[in-house]
Every structure is written in C-alpha cells, then in structure tokens.
Design a protein around this motif. Structure first.
Motif, short mmCIF file in Angstrom:
data_model
loop_
_atom_site.label_atom_id
_atom_site.label_comp_id
_atom_site.label_asym_id
_atom_site.label_seq_id
_atom_site.Cartn_x
_atom_site.Cartn_y
_atom_site.Cartn_z
N ASP A 1 0.87 -1.18 0.00
CA ASP A 1 0.00 0.00 0.00
C ASP A 1 0.91 1.23 0.00
OD1 ASP A 1 -2.33 1.54 0.15
OD2 ASP A 1 -2.21 1.64 2.33
N SER B 1 -3.17 1.26 13.47
CA SER B 1 -2.59 2.55 13.86
C SER B 1 -2.61 2.72 15.37
CB SER B 1 -3.36 3.71 13.22
OG SER B 1 -3.32 3.65 11.81
N SER C 1 1.18 4.19 11.58
CA SER C 1 0.36 3.15 10.96
C SER C 1 1.20 2.17 10.15
CB SER C 1 -0.66 3.77 10.00
OG SER C 1 -1.45 4.74 10.62
N SER D 1 0.12 -0.51 6.79
CA SER D 1 -1.00 -0.83 5.90
C SER D 1 -0.53 -1.79 4.82
CB SER D 1 -1.58 0.44 5.26
OG SER D 1 -0.57 1.14 4.55
N SER E 1 -5.28 -1.94 7.81
CA SER E 1 -4.27 -1.12 8.49
C SER E 1 -4.42 -1.23 10.00
CB SER E 1 -4.38 0.35 8.06
OG SER E 1 -5.59 0.92 8.50
#
Length: 239
Positions: A123, A188, A203, A205, A186
């Motif tokens: 990502d 976070s 984060s 992802s 994801s």
C-alpha cells in the motif's frame, strides 16, 4: 506552571495557536479553550489570519496556517519527522508492511513520513498524500481522543462508528478493513506530544490477504511500541 512571558498580546496569541493544535475550531470553541473574552479572541484570530499563522477552512473554522509549516521547515525543527525515519524502518521490517505517520490538517490527514515495503504487493502512500478523516485506522486514532463536539462532527459521514472509537480509546490502537480502500487493511496507534495530546498516528498498511481480517491481533503490539517510542522521543526533546 506560569506560561506568561509578561507580554500580554503575545501570550494571548500563543493561547489561540495552542488551542488550534487539536484541529479546526470555531470562534466559540476558541473562547472556551483560551478563557479569553470573545472580542479579544476574534481580534487576535483575525490578526493571525492576516499574517497567515492562522487560516479558515471551507466551513469558516479557524485552523493553523501555512506560514507555520514554512517556518518549521525553515528552522528544521520538526522533531517528530526527525525521529520518524529509524522508527518507521524498524516497524516496516518487523511487520513486513509499509509504515507511515499521519498528522491531521483541517479535514484531512496528511502522510508526513513513510517507509515503503521494498518488494511485492504494498500500500504505497507517499509523503504529502492527503487522505480522508472519515475512513481508515489512522483517522480513527486522530479522532478518538478529540473533545465531544469535535468527535460528533468528525463522525458525520464517517465509515466508522462511536462504538469503534470507544474501542480505540479502550485498547489504545485502531484497525481497519477496506475502510479507505477496498482490499487494504491497516493498524494505527497514537503519537502524543509532550502535553499528552494526540498529535499524530503511526500506521502500517497492506493487503488484507497478508494482514488478515484481524490485523490488530498480529501487529497492534509492535505498532503501539513504535508510537510510544516516538512519544517518548518528543517528550525528551522538550525537557
């Protein structure tokens, strides 16, 4: 602690800027946050707008202005970004996923640092990318600890619910599955400034196929540790 410098107008302007750290703020909210008289707050805010230290969003709310970003860049003093590189690389290597740091800017969250997964499906979120505050685990983190009024405002048309944000506050981390983009998951956690206020979200992802449908179970501990490392770094740099 007395934060007075002895120069009243500067102290009051600093109170206004401090109040805007949390995000878009109405005049009434500024009055409440600063404890200053409404005419004083209005006069100071308008003066700060004139000098681009404060600006207005599309709803007329006050937000921190672009001049502050320019000054911070010129000073080279952004301690969060200065500390981010090694932490994000370590997080990326520990999880095998792309890692990012997001800050809130008005109605958006902006990627201010990233470490991309070098190969394979990933990502990709370049530095400077603006993403919605209405979807994704970083948006959940940046909203979850806001005051009640901003919380309600942020939940309008959001992909997540008040129950989800309550879970974020309880656990200390957030996860999302296809909220921002189909097939992307994801995790976070909050980065806190020296005052304890949430100022950013760290984060990871990647595709749901790798992160699974419970990405927090796999990665919340290491993401949370990265967030705490950054928070401690900011705290020490302020001492």
């Amino acid at each position: 602690m007395d934060n007075s410098s002895g120069v009243g107008v500067i102290d009051k302007a600093a109170q206004v800027l401090d109040a805007l750290e949390a995000g878009p703020t109405t005049l009434a909210q500024l009055v409440t946050a600063t404890g200053l008289a409404r005419p004083t707050v209005h006069r100071l805010a308008q003066a700060l707008v004139h000098h681009r230290l404060v600006s207005r969003d599309i709803h007329g709310r006050f937000v921190l202005g672009g001049r502050l970003v320019e000054l911070a860049s010129a000073a080279g003093e952004d301690r969060l970004i200065a500390s981010a590189g090694p932490v994000l690389i370590q997080l990326r290597d520990a999880t095998g996923e792309s890692a990012q740091i997001f800050r809130r800017q008005g109605d958006w969250r902006v990627c201010v640092a990233s470490a991309e997964r070098p190969i394979g499906l990933r990502d990709t979120i370049p530095v400077g990318t603006k993403l919605s505050m209405k979807a994704g685990s970083a948006a959940q983190v940046l909203l979850a600890w806001e005051d009640h009024e901003r919380l309600l405002e942020g939940l309008q048309n959001a992909r997540f619910t008040p129950t989800v944000l309550a879970g974020v506050r309880r656990r200390g981390w957030a996860q999302s599955l296809g909220e921002r983009e189909m097939g992307v998951a994801s995790v976070s956690a909050p980065v806190r400034g020296p005052s304890g206020r949430v100022i950013a979200a760290v984060s990871i992802s990647g595709p749901i196929e790798r992160l699974t449908r419970q990405p927090g179970r796999l990665h919340a501990e290491v993401v949370g540790a990265a967030a705490r490392t950054l928070s401690e770094s900011l705290k020490k740099s302020n001492e």
